[in-house]
Write a protein that holds these residues in place. Sequence first.
Motif, PDB file in Angstrom:
ATOM      1  N   LEU A 141      49.902  62.354  27.795  1.00  0.00           N
ATOM      2  CA  LEU A 141      49.734  61.099  28.524  1.00  0.00           C
ATOM      3  C   LEU A 141      48.735  60.199  27.813  1.00  0.00           C
ATOM      4  O   LEU A 141      48.946  58.997  27.693  1.00  0.00           O
ATOM      5  CB  LEU A 141      49.268  61.383  29.945  1.00  0.00           C
ATOM      6  CG  LEU A 141      49.135  60.167  30.855  1.00  0.00           C
ATOM      7  CD1 LEU A 141      50.445  59.424  30.973  1.00  0.00           C
ATOM      8  CD2 LEU A 141      48.655  60.599  32.234  1.00  0.00           C
ATOM      9  N   ALA A 142      47.640  60.791  27.332  1.00  0.00           N
ATOM     10  CA  ALA A 142      46.650  60.002  26.607  1.00  0.00           C
ATOM     11  C   ALA A 142      47.279  59.367  25.369  1.00  0.00           C
ATOM     12  O   ALA A 142      47.019  58.209  25.036  1.00  0.00           O
ATOM     13  CB  ALA A 142      45.466  60.880  26.207  1.00  0.00           C
ATOM     14  N   GLU A 143      48.131  60.117  24.690  1.00  0.00           N
ATOM     15  CA  GLU A 143      48.807  59.591  23.502  1.00  0.00           C
ATOM     16  C   GLU A 143      49.724  58.437  23.877  1.00  0.00           C
ATOM     17  O   GLU A 143      49.830  57.452  23.152  1.00  0.00           O
ATOM     18  CB  GLU A 143      49.618  60.700  22.826  1.00  0.00           C
ATOM     19  CG  GLU A 143      50.270  60.297  21.517  1.00  0.00           C
ATOM     20  CD  GLU A 143      49.260  59.946  20.441  1.00  0.00           C
ATOM     21  OE1 GLU A 143      49.601  59.109  19.573  1.00  0.00           O
ATOM     22  OE2 GLU A 143      48.132  60.479  20.469  1.00  0.00           O
ATOM     23  N   GLY A 144      50.368  58.546  25.032  1.00  0.00           N
ATOM     24  CA  GLY A 144      51.296  57.501  25.452  1.00  0.00           C
ATOM     25  C   GLY A 144      50.619  56.181  25.765  1.00  0.00           C
ATOM     26  O   GLY A 144      51.221  55.116  25.604  1.00  0.00           O
ATOM     27  N   THR A 145      49.379  56.219  26.239  1.00  0.00           N
ATOM     28  CA  THR A 145      48.686  54.981  26.592  1.00  0.00           C
ATOM     29  C   THR A 145      47.761  54.480  25.483  1.00  0.00           C
ATOM     30  O   THR A 145      47.258  53.372  25.560  1.00  0.00           O
ATOM     31  CB  THR A 145      47.846  55.174  27.868  1.00  0.00           C
ATOM     32  OG1 THR A 145      46.873  56.202  27.645  1.00  0.00           O
ATOM     33  CG2 THR A 145      48.728  55.554  29.042  1.00  0.00           C
ATOM     34  N   ARG A 146      47.557  55.305  24.431  1.00  0.00           N
ATOM     35  CA  ARG A 146      46.639  54.895  23.362  1.00  0.00           C
ATOM     36  C   ARG A 146      47.061  53.589  22.683  1.00  0.00           C
ATOM     37  O   ARG A 146      46.205  52.722  22.419  1.00  0.00           O
ATOM     38  CB  ARG A 146      46.493  56.013  22.329  1.00  0.00           C
ATOM     39  CG  ARG A 146      45.476  55.675  21.226  1.00  0.00           C
ATOM     40  CD  ARG A 146      45.210  56.849  20.327  1.00  0.00           C
ATOM     41  NE  ARG A 146      44.518  57.907  21.044  1.00  0.00           N
ATOM     42  CZ  ARG A 146      45.027  59.114  21.276  1.00  0.00           C
ATOM     43  NH1 ARG A 146      46.237  59.407  20.834  1.00  0.00           N
ATOM     44  NH2 ARG A 146      44.342  60.009  21.947  1.00  0.00           N
ATOM     45  N   PRO A 147      48.341  53.385  22.355  1.00  0.00           N
ATOM     46  CA  PRO A 147      48.710  52.117  21.711  1.00  0.00           C
ATOM     47  C   PRO A 147      48.344  50.896  22.547  1.00  0.00           C
ATOM     48  O   PRO A 147      47.961  49.855  22.001  1.00  0.00           O
ATOM     49  CB  PRO A 147      50.236  52.242  21.548  1.00  0.00           C
ATOM     50  CG  PRO A 147      50.489  53.708  21.496  1.00  0.00           C
ATOM     51  CD  PRO A 147      49.487  54.307  22.457  1.00  0.00           C
ATOM     52  N   LEU A 148      48.458  51.023  23.855  1.00  0.00           N
ATOM     53  CA  LEU A 148      48.110  49.902  24.722  1.00  0.00           C
ATOM     54  C   LEU A 148      46.615  49.628  24.671  1.00  0.00           C
ATOM     55  O   LEU A 148      46.180  48.476  24.597  1.00  0.00           O
ATOM     56  CB  LEU A 148      48.550  50.219  26.148  1.00  0.00           C
ATOM     57  CG  LEU A 148      48.543  49.051  27.132  1.00  0.00           C
ATOM     58  CD1 LEU A 148      49.463  47.952  26.665  1.00  0.00           C
ATOM     59  CD2 LEU A 148      48.962  49.537  28.499  1.00  0.00           C
ATOM     60  N   GLN A 149      45.818  50.698  24.694  1.00  0.00           N
ATOM     61  CA  GLN A 149      44.371  50.517  24.607  1.00  0.00           C
ATOM     62  C   GLN A 149      43.975  49.910  23.265  1.00  0.00           C
ATOM     63  O   GLN A 149      43.105  49.029  23.200  1.00  0.00           O
ATOM     64  CB  GLN A 149      43.663  51.866  24.804  1.00  0.00           C
ATOM     65  CG  GLN A 149      43.946  52.545  26.126  1.00  0.00           C
ATOM     66  CD  GLN A 149      43.512  51.698  27.319  1.00  0.00           C
ATOM     67  OE1 GLN A 149      42.610  50.890  27.225  1.00  0.00           O
ATOM     68  NE2 GLN A 149      44.166  51.885  28.445  1.00  0.00           N
ATOM     69  N   ALA A 151      45.850  48.034  21.430  1.00  0.00           N
ATOM     70  CA  ALA A 151      46.288  46.638  21.431  1.00  0.00           C
ATOM     71  C   ALA A 151      45.296  45.751  22.167  1.00  0.00           C
ATOM     72  O   ALA A 151      45.007  44.620  21.732  1.00  0.00           O
ATOM     73  CB  ALA A 151      47.673  46.521  22.062  1.00  0.00           C
ATOM     74  N   LEU A 152      44.757  46.262  23.278  1.00  0.00           N
ATOM     75  CA  LEU A 152      43.763  45.493  24.026  1.00  0.00           C
ATOM     76  C   LEU A 152      42.528  45.235  23.169  1.00  0.00           C
ATOM     77  O   LEU A 152      42.036  44.111  23.078  1.00  0.00           O
ATOM     78  CB  LEU A 152      43.375  46.233  25.301  1.00  0.00           C
ATOM     79  CG  LEU A 152      42.225  45.632  26.117  1.00  0.00           C
ATOM     80  CD1 LEU A 152      42.554  44.211  26.543  1.00  0.00           C
ATOM     81  CD2 LEU A 152      41.917  46.500  27.321  1.00  0.00           C
ATOM     82  N   LEU A 153      42.025  46.281  22.517  1.00  0.00           N
ATOM     83  CA  LEU A 153      40.850  46.109  21.660  1.00  0.00           C
ATOM     84  C   LEU A 153      41.155  45.154  20.516  1.00  0.00           C
ATOM     85  O   LEU A 153      40.306  44.337  20.123  1.00  0.00           O
ATOM     86  CB  LEU A 153      40.401  47.467  21.107  1.00  0.00           C
ATOM     87  CG  LEU A 153      39.725  48.393  22.118  1.00  0.00           C
ATOM     88  CD1 LEU A 153      39.556  49.787  21.532  1.00  0.00           C
ATOM     89  CD2 LEU A 153      38.378  47.830  22.550  1.00  0.00           C
ATOM     90  N   GLY A 154      42.366  45.233  19.973  1.00  0.00           N
ATOM     91  CA  GLY A 154      42.738  44.325  18.896  1.00  0.00           C
ATOM     92  C   GLY A 154      42.763  42.879  19.336  1.00  0.00           C
ATOM     93  O   GLY A 154      42.324  41.976  18.605  1.00  0.00           O
ATOM     94  N   ARG A 155      43.238  42.637  20.557  1.00  0.00           N
ATOM     95  CA  ARG A 155      43.297  41.263  21.055  1.00  0.00           C
ATOM     96  C   ARG A 155      41.899  40.729  21.345  1.00  0.00           C
ATOM     97  O   ARG A 155      41.595  39.568  21.078  1.00  0.00           O
ATOM     98  CB  ARG A 155      44.175  41.203  22.308  1.00  0.00           C
ATOM     99  CG  ARG A 155      45.658  41.233  21.958  1.00  0.00           C
ATOM    100  CD  ARG A 155      46.539  41.339  23.172  1.00  0.00           C
ATOM    101  NE  ARG A 155      47.908  40.974  22.839  1.00  0.00           N
ATOM    102  CZ  ARG A 155      48.934  41.130  23.651  1.00  0.00           C
ATOM    103  NH1 ARG A 155      48.738  41.650  24.846  1.00  0.00           N
ATOM    104  NH2 ARG A 155      50.146  40.779  23.284  1.00  0.00           N
ATOM    105  N   VAL A 156      41.051  41.584  21.899  1.00  0.00           N
ATOM    106  CA  VAL A 156      39.667  41.163  22.133  1.00  0.00           C
ATOM    107  C   VAL A 156      38.992  40.857  20.810  1.00  0.00           C
ATOM    108  O   VAL A 156      38.259  39.867  20.673  1.00  0.00           O
ATOM    109  CB  VAL A 156      38.895  42.257  22.902  1.00  0.00           C
ATOM    110  CG1 VAL A 156      37.406  41.922  22.970  1.00  0.00           C
ATOM    111  CG2 VAL A 156      39.458  42.408  24.312  1.00  0.00           C
ATOM    112  N   VAL A 178      32.283  46.788  23.515  1.00  0.00           N
ATOM    113  CA  VAL A 178      31.314  46.537  24.579  1.00  0.00           C
ATOM    114  C   VAL A 178      31.913  45.613  25.641  1.00  0.00           C
ATOM    115  O   VAL A 178      31.780  45.855  26.857  1.00  0.00           O
ATOM    116  CB  VAL A 178      30.019  45.927  24.006  1.00  0.00           C
ATOM    117  CG1 VAL A 178      29.099  45.460  25.136  1.00  0.00           C
ATOM    118  CG2 VAL A 178      29.294  46.937  23.126  1.00  0.00           C
ATOM    119  N   ALA A 179      32.590  44.541  25.207  1.00  0.00           N
ATOM    120  CA  ALA A 179      33.183  43.594  26.151  1.00  0.00           C
ATOM    121  C   ALA A 179      34.220  44.280  27.040  1.00  0.00           C
ATOM    122  O   ALA A 179      34.261  44.068  28.261  1.00  0.00           O
ATOM    123  CB  ALA A 179      33.820  42.430  25.393  1.00  0.00           C
ATOM    124  N   VAL A 180      35.050  45.118  26.424  1.00  0.00           N
ATOM    125  CA  VAL A 180      36.062  45.841  27.194  1.00  0.00           C
ATOM    126  C   VAL A 180      35.399  46.788  28.188  1.00  0.00           C
ATOM    127  O   VAL A 180      35.823  46.896  29.346  1.00  0.00           O
ATOM    128  CB  VAL A 180      37.010  46.614  26.255  1.00  0.00           C
ATOM    129  CG1 VAL A 180      37.874  47.605  27.042  1.00  0.00           C
ATOM    130  CG2 VAL A 180      37.898  45.645  25.488  1.00  0.00           C
TER     131      VAL A 180
END
Length: 219
Positions: A141-149, A151-156, A178-180
């Motif tokens: 499950l952690a692997e499945g959501t890692r790309p989304l996390q 992507a969020l850090l990349g956008r920030v 830190v912001a996230v």
Amino acid sequence: MLEHPWTLFAADGGTVADTRSVRRQERGKQRMAQILDAALELFGELGYRAVSTNAIAARAGISPGSLYQFFPNKEAIAEALSVRLVESFRAAHASAFERSDLADIGLDELVDAVIDPLVAFNVAHPGAKALFADTDMPAGLAEGTRPLQEALLGRVDSVIAIRAPQLSAADRARSGLVAVQIVRAMTGAIVAASGQDRVALVAETKRALRGYLAELESD
């Protein structure tokens, strides 16, 4: 003796067997949605690890045996939930970060654009934080959501690069994390609150993020 042809075909031209199969599939989809909805509620209330499949079945109003017809275990339920939530989460991220004027808008408007959609997503899906933010999730499950996390850090990171171009890549990455974390740390309290308490917590979260980003822009 042949059956009357009307007994062999449904009104839309398909066979009666086809119609029954479609109905069974629809009932199956509805039952799966019931299970996932119940699991998401319980994950939000108790956390992932504290919830059992028996509790999910009870909340869904079905027997454990019926649940196992669709999902072999709790991890499979969580994985299915993750797939269902990812698209909504991506949409929330898109509305927050895929604006063409991020370099030009004021800091207040920027913070609103980033936080409001993410708060709305988590309020609408209160169990999502248990899936996306728990550091002790099953490996699959952690692997499945890692790309989304990521992507969020990349956008920030890309927003900080626009707003604070003087920062090095390493400083941007650290600042983005830190912001996230500022927002993530408050998400549970925001979701648990209601009415004016929630409004106040969102405002305080925005104030903290705004103050942090203001310092980055002024460095």
